[in-house]
Structures are given as structure tokens and as C-alpha cells.
Motif scaffolding. Structure first.
Motif, PDB file in Angstrom:
ATOM      1  N   ALA A   6      55.869  26.863  65.849  1.00 50.31           N
ATOM      2  CA  ALA A   6      57.025  27.120  64.977  1.00 50.31           C
ATOM      3  C   ALA A   6      56.940  26.355  63.660  1.00 50.31           C
ATOM      4  N   ASP A   7      55.744  26.065  63.211  1.00 47.13           N
ATOM      5  CA  ASP A   7      55.481  25.377  61.939  1.00 47.13           C
ATOM      6  C   ASP A   7      56.015  23.942  61.886  1.00 47.13           C
ATOM      7  N   LYS A   8      56.424  23.382  63.022  1.00 46.04           N
ATOM      8  CA  LYS A   8      57.019  22.046  62.958  1.00 46.04           C
ATOM      9  C   LYS A   8      56.696  21.145  64.143  1.00 46.04           C
ATOM     10  N   GLN A   9      56.116  21.695  65.198  1.00 44.21           N
ATOM     11  CA  GLN A   9      55.712  20.871  66.337  1.00 44.21           C
ATOM     12  C   GLN A   9      54.198  20.790  66.387  1.00 44.21           C
ATOM     13  N   LEU A  10      53.674  19.581  66.536  1.00 47.87           N
ATOM     14  CA  LEU A  10      52.233  19.365  66.503  1.00 47.87           C
ATOM     15  C   LEU A  10      51.733  18.826  67.842  1.00 47.87           C
ATOM     16  N   PHE A  11      50.697  19.484  68.366  1.00 50.99           N
ATOM     17  CA  PHE A  11      50.028  19.031  69.581  1.00 50.99           C
ATOM     18  C   PHE A  11      48.552  18.803  69.269  1.00 50.99           C
ATOM     19  N   ILE A  12      48.034  17.646  69.643  1.00 49.94           N
ATOM     20  CA  ILE A  12      46.621  17.332  69.464  1.00 49.94           C
ATOM     21  C   ILE A  12      46.028  17.039  70.838  1.00 49.94           C
ATOM     22  N   ARG A  13      45.045  17.862  71.223  1.00 48.24           N
ATOM     23  CA  ARG A  13      44.432  17.775  72.558  1.00 48.24           C
ATOM     24  C   ARG A  13      45.515  17.822  73.651  1.00 48.24           C
ATOM     25  N   GLY A  14      46.504  18.655  73.432  1.00 47.59           N
ATOM     26  CA  GLY A  14      47.545  18.853  74.425  1.00 47.59           C
ATOM     27  C   GLY A  14      48.668  17.843  74.401  1.00 47.59           C
ATOM     28  N   GLU A  15      48.582  16.835  73.541  1.00 41.55           N
ATOM     29  CA  GLU A  15      49.613  15.804  73.490  1.00 41.55           C
ATOM     30  C   GLU A  15      50.543  16.032  72.298  1.00 41.55           C
ATOM     31  N   TRP A  16      51.831  16.046  72.599  1.00 39.93           N
ATOM     32  CA  TRP A  16      52.835  16.249  71.549  1.00 39.93           C
ATOM     33  C   TRP A  16      52.904  15.024  70.655  1.00 39.93           C
ATOM     34  N   GLN A  17      52.891  15.254  69.336  1.00 40.37           N
ATOM     35  CA  GLN A  17      52.914  14.176  68.353  1.00 40.37           C
ATOM     36  C   GLN A  17      54.338  14.002  67.810  1.00 40.37           C
ATOM     37  N   THR A  18      54.812  12.770  67.837  1.00 42.81           N
ATOM     38  CA  THR A  18      56.126  12.467  67.285  1.00 42.81           C
ATOM     39  C   THR A  18      56.028  12.386  65.763  1.00 42.81           C
ATOM     40  N   LEU A  19      56.824  13.171  65.067  1.00 41.25           N
ATOM     41  CA  LEU A  19      56.767  13.246  63.604  1.00 41.25           C
ATOM     42  C   LEU A  19      58.099  12.850  63.002  1.00 41.25           C
ATOM     43  N   ASN A  20      58.029  12.148  61.868  1.00 44.48           N
ATOM     44  CA  ASN A  20      59.256  11.868  61.137  1.00 44.48           C
ATOM     45  C   ASN A  20      59.545  13.034  60.194  1.00 44.48           C
ATOM     46  N   VAL A  21      60.584  12.918  59.399  1.00 44.44           N
ATOM     47  CA  VAL A  21      61.001  14.022  58.541  1.00 44.44           C
ATOM     48  C   VAL A  21      59.919  14.392  57.528  1.00 44.44           C
ATOM     49  N   GLU A  22      59.306  13.395  56.902  1.00 43.64           N
ATOM     50  CA  GLU A  22      58.276  13.669  55.893  1.00 43.64           C
ATOM     51  C   GLU A  22      57.046  14.310  56.525  1.00 43.64           C
ATOM     52  N   ASP A  23      56.661  13.823  57.711  1.00 46.08           N
ATOM     53  CA  ASP A  23      55.523  14.412  58.418  1.00 46.08           C
ATOM     54  C   ASP A  23      55.791  15.884  58.728  1.00 46.08           C
ATOM     55  N   THR A  24      56.998  16.168  59.179  1.00 49.94           N
ATOM     56  CA  THR A  24      57.357  17.540  59.554  1.00 49.94           C
ATOM     57  C   THR A  24      57.337  18.458  58.345  1.00 49.94           C
ATOM     58  N   GLN A  25      57.836  17.979  57.218  1.00 51.83           N
ATOM     59  CA  GLN A  25      57.836  18.783  56.001  1.00 51.83           C
ATOM     60  C   GLN A  25      56.403  19.089  55.546  1.00 51.83           C
ATOM     61  N   LEU A  26      55.531  18.090  55.635  1.00 51.36           N
ATOM     62  CA  LEU A  26      54.139  18.282  55.243  1.00 51.36           C
ATOM     63  C   LEU A  26      53.438  19.248  56.209  1.00 51.36           C
ATOM     64  N   LEU A  27      53.736  19.126  57.485  1.00 53.17           N
ATOM     65  CA  LEU A  27      53.167  20.031  58.488  1.00 53.17           C
ATOM     66  C   LEU A  27      53.621  21.471  58.235  1.00 53.17           C
ATOM     67  N   GLN A  28      54.886  21.638  57.871  1.00 54.52           N
ATOM     68  CA  GLN A  28      55.399  22.973  57.574  1.00 54.52           C
ATOM     69  C   GLN A  28      54.684  23.589  56.376  1.00 54.52           C
ATOM     70  N   GLN A  29      54.455  22.784  55.358  1.00 53.74           N
ATOM     71  CA  GLN A  29      53.749  23.284  54.183  1.00 53.74           C
ATOM     72  C   GLN A  29      52.324  23.690  54.555  1.00 53.74           C
ATOM     73  N   TYR A  30      51.655  22.850  55.323  1.00 50.81           N
ATOM     74  CA  TYR A  30      50.281  23.112  55.765  1.00 50.81           C
ATOM     75  C   TYR A  30      50.226  24.400  56.592  1.00 50.81           C
ATOM     76  N   SER A  31      51.148  24.524  57.521  1.00 53.83           N
ATOM     77  CA  SER A  31      51.196  25.691  58.393  1.00 53.83           C
ATOM     78  C   SER A  31      51.473  26.967  57.599  1.00 53.83           C
ATOM     79  N   GLN A  32      52.424  26.914  56.700  1.00 52.10           N
ATOM     80  CA  GLN A  32      52.782  28.099  55.920  1.00 52.10           C
ATOM     81  C   GLN A  32      51.657  28.503  54.974  1.00 52.10           C
ATOM     82  N   ASP A  33      50.931  27.525  54.434  1.00 51.12           N
ATOM     83  CA  ASP A  33      49.779  27.846  53.579  1.00 51.12           C
ATOM     84  C   ASP A  33      48.690  28.557  54.378  1.00 51.12           C
ATOM     85  N   LEU A  34      48.436  28.085  55.590  1.00 48.23           N
ATOM     86  CA  LEU A  34      47.453  28.749  56.454  1.00 48.23           C
ATOM     87  C   LEU A  34      47.894  30.172  56.769  1.00 48.23           C
TER      88      LEU A  34
END
Length: 231
Positions: free
Chosen positions: A28-56
């Protein structure tokens, strides 16, 4: 410039593959899993992840579609020759022959409804695929595989009393005309690729910058660099 890992784009997630195994997944452009482990993200991390995901999501499907459209253009031209010729069993057999012949090409580019897959490769490799790999192989398929089936069927029908009148009155498309049609279509795809190459390079550079910022904030992502600008 190259995509280092395989990428799957789906409506609800993005997966980054290594050796055909999912190592990174974005839900959903905002939850990150690395090798099956859920990564805890702060607000800035989530915003950057959303941008990265939407660009892809904007970039990868466009690249995949250019390649897939090129293949489907050639296949549809070839399969048009089968329309109305032979019985259903023969048509299914010929179509399966074409699909089996071209399956290896499509292992690098997949588009199914809203799902896209791009194998690791550079933009130069995509250009080579359209220009130096796909075009001559489709030509060869039309001339030798489909052409042989077509000529054999035409000869058989011409010697058949029940089909002679139909064959005599029908406009038969030569293999040469078919190859010309395929080449014109693929040339258009190559021109489209050339026209967009500068834009693609710019988008890859922008995407790489976002990826680097994301890796700085989430070091566990460093081994899964999607882009490599040195290729």
C-alpha cells in the motif's frame, strides 16, 4: 543505467526480487518488509517510501509496456494469418507453437492486467532487445515457422475440390508482406523508445536519488539497490 533486481508492480504491493525470491516488499505504498520483517517507519520515512513506491509505479509499467507491445504487435500480425484458416484444433496448435517460440522473450517483461514484472536489465539492453533481438527473431518466425505452415496449408487447399473456390477467391497475404508489417510496427516502437530514452534516464536519476535517501534512513535497504547508474 540499469535495474539491478527484478521488480513486480501490483495494485496493492511492490516486490523487489533477487534470484526470483522476494527480499523487499512495499504494501500500500507505506508498509515496508525486508526479508519478511516489518520495518518500523517514522513519518518522514513513510513519506519518502511513498514517493519511491509511486515513482516505481509510474516508471516500470511504461518500460514493460513498450517491450510487451512490441512482442504482441508481431504475434498479433502472425496470428492474423490463422484467422478463418483450418479447423479450431489446427488454429490452437499453430497459436501454441507461436507462443512457445516467443515465451523466452517474455520472461524478461510481463504485463497481466494491472501486474507488471521487469527483469534485471539496463535501458541499453531493452533497446537491444527491440532492435537486435526481437525484430530478427520475429522475422525468422514469420518466414520459417509460420511461413512453412501457411504455404503447406495453402497448397493443400488448392488441391482440395471442396476448398478450391474459396482459395481461388481469397486474398492470401505473403510472408514478405507479413514481415514488412511486423518491421514497420517494431520500428515505431524503437522510435518511441529512442524518443523517451532521455526522459527515462532523467527519471532513473531522480528515482536513484530518492532510493539513496531512503537507504540512508533505512540501512537494511542498501543490499537491495534497485538502480545502478553505472551500467
Amino acid at each position: 543505467m540499469a535495474f539491478v533486481h527484478g521488480i513486480v508492480i501490483a495494485p496493492d504491493h511492490i516486490r523487489i526480487l533477487q534470484n526470483n525470491r522476494t527480499h523487499v516488499q512495499i504494501n500500500a505504498d507505506k508498509q515496508l518488509f525486508i526479508r519478511g520483517e516489518w520495518q518500523t517507519l517514522n513519518v518522514e520515512d513513510t513519506q519518502l517510501l511513498q514517493q519511491y513506491s509511486q515513482d516505481l509505479r509510474k516508471f516500470v509499467p511504461e518500460i514493460v509496456s513498450i517491450a510487451v507491445d512490441g512482442v504482441e504487435l508481431g504475434l498479433s500480425s502472425i496470428e492474423m494469418m490463422f484467422a478463418g484458416v483450418g479447423n479450431k484444433s489446427q488454429q490452437a496448435e499453430w497459436q501454441e507453437l507461436v507462443r512457445e517460440t516467443t515465451f523466452q522473450w517474455m520472461s524478461r517483461f510481463v504485463r497481466t492486467n494491472e501486474h507488471f514484472y521487469l527483469a534485471p536489465q539496463s535501458l541499453n539492453e531493452l533497446d537491444y532487445f527491440l532492435n537486435a533481438e526481437l525484430k530478427p527473431q520475429l522475422d525468422n518466425l514469420a518466414r520459417h515457422t509460420v511461413g512453412a505452415v501457411w504455404d503447406a496449408l495453402r497448397d493443400a487447399l488448392r488441391h482440395s475440390d471442396s476448398n478450391f473456390e474459396r482459395v481461388d477467391n481469397q486474398e492470401w497475404q505473403s510472408v514478405g508482406q507479413l514481415v514488412e508489417r511486423i518491421n514497420l510496427g517494431l520500428d515505431a516502437k524503437m522510435i518511441e523508445m529512442e524518443e523517451k530514452s532521455a526522459l527515462f534516464c532523467q527519471r532513473m536519476q531522480e528515482l536513484d536519488q530518492v532510493e539513496q535517501h531512503l537507504q540512508q534512513r533505512i540501512p537494511a535497504l542498501v543490499p537491495y539497490d534497485v538502480l545502478a547508474l553505472k551500467h
